[in-house]
Write an enzyme that holds these catalytic residues in place. Structure first.
Site, PDB file in Angstrom:
ATOM      1  N   GLY A 203     -21.443  -4.352  25.276  1.00  0.00           N
ATOM      2  CA  GLY A 203     -21.054  -3.040  25.782  1.00  0.00           C
ATOM      3  C   GLY A 203     -20.201  -3.015  27.039  1.00  0.00           C
TER       4      GLY A 203
ATOM      5  N   TRP B  57     -16.913  -3.276  27.342  1.00  0.00           N
ATOM      6  CA  TRP B  57     -15.720  -2.427  27.195  1.00  0.00           C
ATOM      7  C   TRP B  57     -16.132  -0.952  27.251  1.00  0.00           C
ATOM      8  CZ3 TRP B  57     -11.096  -4.188  23.688  1.00  0.00           C
ATOM      9  CH2 TRP B  57     -10.657  -5.442  24.124  1.00  0.00           C
TER      10      TRP B  57
ATOM     11  N   ASP C 127     -21.746  -2.038  10.293  1.00  0.00           N
ATOM     12  CA  ASP C 127     -20.664  -2.980  10.010  1.00  0.00           C
ATOM     13  C   ASP C 127     -19.372  -2.179   9.823  1.00  0.00           C
ATOM     14  OD1 ASP C 127     -18.876  -4.672   8.782  1.00  0.00           O
ATOM     15  OD2 ASP C 127     -20.361  -5.586   7.458  1.00  0.00           O
TER      16      ASP C 127
ATOM     17  N   ASP D 118     -12.750  -5.265  19.930  1.00  0.00           N
ATOM     18  CA  ASP D 118     -12.842  -6.639  20.453  1.00  0.00           C
ATOM     19  C   ASP D 118     -13.612  -7.502  19.457  1.00  0.00           C
ATOM     20  OD1 ASP D 118     -12.616  -8.694  22.296  1.00  0.00           O
ATOM     21  OD2 ASP D 118     -14.383  -8.096  23.434  1.00  0.00           O
TER      22      ASP D 118
ATOM     23  N   LYS E 142      -8.422  -7.254  19.326  1.00  0.00           N
ATOM     24  CA  LYS E 142      -8.375  -8.719  19.445  1.00  0.00           C
ATOM     25  C   LYS E 142      -7.692  -9.295  18.213  1.00  0.00           C
ATOM     26  CE  LYS E 142     -12.364 -10.990  20.249  1.00  0.00           C
ATOM     27  NZ  LYS E 142     -12.699 -11.488  21.569  1.00  0.00           N
TER      28      LYS E 142
HETATM   29  N1  SAM Z   1     -16.206  -5.952  23.696  1.00  0.00           N
HETATM   30  C1  SAM Z   1     -17.591  -6.373  23.763  1.00  0.00           C
HETATM   31  C2  SAM Z   1     -18.050  -6.234  25.190  1.00  0.00           C
HETATM   32  O1  SAM Z   1     -17.199  -6.080  26.037  1.00  0.00           O
HETATM   33  O2  SAM Z   1     -19.254  -6.273  25.436  1.00  0.00           O
HETATM   34  C3  SAM Z   1     -17.763  -7.788  23.257  1.00  0.00           C
HETATM   35  C4  SAM Z   1     -17.548  -7.882  21.774  1.00  0.00           C
HETATM   36  S1  SAM Z   1     -18.057  -9.430  21.118  1.00  0.00           S
HETATM   37  C5  SAM Z   1     -16.770 -10.494  21.634  1.00  0.00           C
HETATM   38  C6  SAM Z   1     -17.701  -9.266  19.416  1.00  0.00           C
HETATM   39  C7  SAM Z   1     -18.629  -8.299  18.703  1.00  0.00           C
HETATM   40  O3  SAM Z   1     -18.102  -8.066  17.388  1.00  0.00           O
HETATM   41  C8  SAM Z   1     -20.052  -8.819  18.507  1.00  0.00           C
HETATM   42  O4  SAM Z   1     -20.957  -8.020  19.216  1.00  0.00           O
HETATM   43  C9  SAM Z   1     -20.276  -8.670  16.989  1.00  0.00           C
HETATM   44  O5  SAM Z   1     -21.566  -8.199  16.654  1.00  0.00           O
HETATM   45  C10 SAM Z   1     -19.212  -7.663  16.616  1.00  0.00           C
HETATM   46  N2  SAM Z   1     -18.859  -7.656  15.192  1.00  0.00           N
HETATM   47  C11 SAM Z   1     -18.441  -8.711  14.451  1.00  0.00           C
HETATM   48  N3  SAM Z   1     -18.246  -8.318  13.171  1.00  0.00           N
HETATM   49  C12 SAM Z   1     -18.534  -6.987  13.125  1.00  0.00           C
HETATM   50  C13 SAM Z   1     -18.514  -6.020  12.086  1.00  0.00           C
HETATM   51  N4  SAM Z   1     -18.165  -6.356  10.833  1.00  0.00           N
HETATM   52  N5  SAM Z   1     -18.875  -4.750  12.363  1.00  0.00           N
HETATM   53  C14 SAM Z   1     -19.251  -4.421  13.630  1.00  0.00           C
HETATM   54  N6  SAM Z   1     -19.281  -5.286  14.657  1.00  0.00           N
HETATM   55  C15 SAM Z   1     -18.934  -6.558  14.402  1.00  0.00           C
END
Ligand code: SAM
Length: 293
Positions: A53, A55, A93, A118, A158
């Protein structure tokens, strides 16, 4: 930590703890904003793949809140996230229709100024697969974006700069007037991660967002007619964040030339695994440890 893996607790990790950001990623969004002003005049935003969280924290802190009733932040992730004041949270998702619809339902009759994503899969280490899954996340995010973003709005996502990434650049260019690939100082050089900064949302004439069609098979547009710049576009790649900002690939001491002095974390770990070991040492009284590094 394995012998070959890099210590992830770099200077940005430390700063995040000291300043109360939930993840070091906060600095990536802050540095993109510092250079490109992406948060200016933004009132409604969606944070896709938002956990834990940081961002959303940046958005909650920096969005234009002059008219609080108009501010809206919707955050979505597969993982549960601790609540954040002013942020609507959805757990799901983003590649699933039901999650996309839940997000869109929060924007009935209104539109978002900004969508950020992200998202990253759990990397397998097999680069082609990782890049493919990441690109699917980006396309899912783009599809959701086409339902809710206002014309002229921005999308930041990203991207992994793999071999086939230029196809993604072209797909993004179909929907946005300007696409720039940006690399914040807080994103490690050693990582293929960068961010697509897409400005000026402007879908092709006749494009109707549709959940049931894969993104680029929308029947109302003849994609083969999209000739010219979309196909020949060279996407600019820009570093962002002040050059004097900390280098994420470097190790800094706890005190560094007046630019960095270690401070206590805003929220210390609740029950860190090392606490048991520390208690044990305290209980052993004058137990003495010598280190010969
Ligand atoms: N921007 C976030 C922050 O600042 O705290 C960090 C994000 S982290 C690098 C990547 C996130 O993408 C993870 O929490 C993961 O659960 C999520 N993610 C990956 N595939 C996903 C999907 N299909 N649907 C939703 N979230 C997904």
């Amino acid at each position: 930590m394995g012998k070959s893996s890099k210590d992830k607790r770099d200077i940005y990790y430390r700063l995040a703890k000291e300043e109360g950001w939930r993840a070091r990623s906060a600095f990536k969004l802050l540095q993109i904003d510092e250079t490109f002003n992406i948060l200016k005049d933004v009132r409604k935003a969606v944070d896709l793949c938002a956990a834990p969280g940081s961002w959303s924290q940046v958005l909650a802190k920096k969005l234009d809140s002059s008219n609080a009733t108009e501010t809206k932040i919707v955050a979505v992730d597969l993982q549960a996230m601790a609540p954040l004041p002013g942020v609507i949270q959805i757990q799901g998702d983003i590649t699933k229709k039901s999650t996309a619809e839940a997000i869109i339902s929060h924007f009935e009759g209104e539109q978002a100024d900004l969508v950020v994503c992200d998202g990253a899969p759990d990397v397998t280490g097999l680069h082609d697969i990782d890049e493919f899954i990441q690109s699917q996340l980006l396309l899912a995010a783009l599809n959701i974006t086409t339902h809710i973003l206002k014309r002229g709005g921005k999308f930041v996502a990203k991207i992994f700069r793999g071999r086939e990434v230029s196809l993604l650049y072209s797909q993004l260019r179909i929907f946005f007037n300007r696409v720039t690939i940006v690399k914040p100082r807080s994103s490690r050089n050693s990582s293929i991660e960068a961010f697509a900064l897409c400005e000026g949302y402007d879908p092709p004439e006749g494009y109707t967002p549709n959940m049931m069609n894969p993104l680029l098979e929308n029947s109302s547009v003849d994609w083969s007619q999209l000739e010219g710049e979309v196909n020949r576009f060279v996407t600019p790649f820009l570093a962002c964040g002040d050059l004097s900002a900390f280098d994420s690939d470097r190790c800094y001491p706890l005190s560094f030339q007046g630019q960095y002095e270690r401070r206590e974390p805003v929220q210390p770990p609740i029950r860190p695994p090392y606490a048991d070991a520390m208690n044990l040492v305290t209980k052993m009284g004058d137990f003495h440890i010598e280190r010969h590094d």
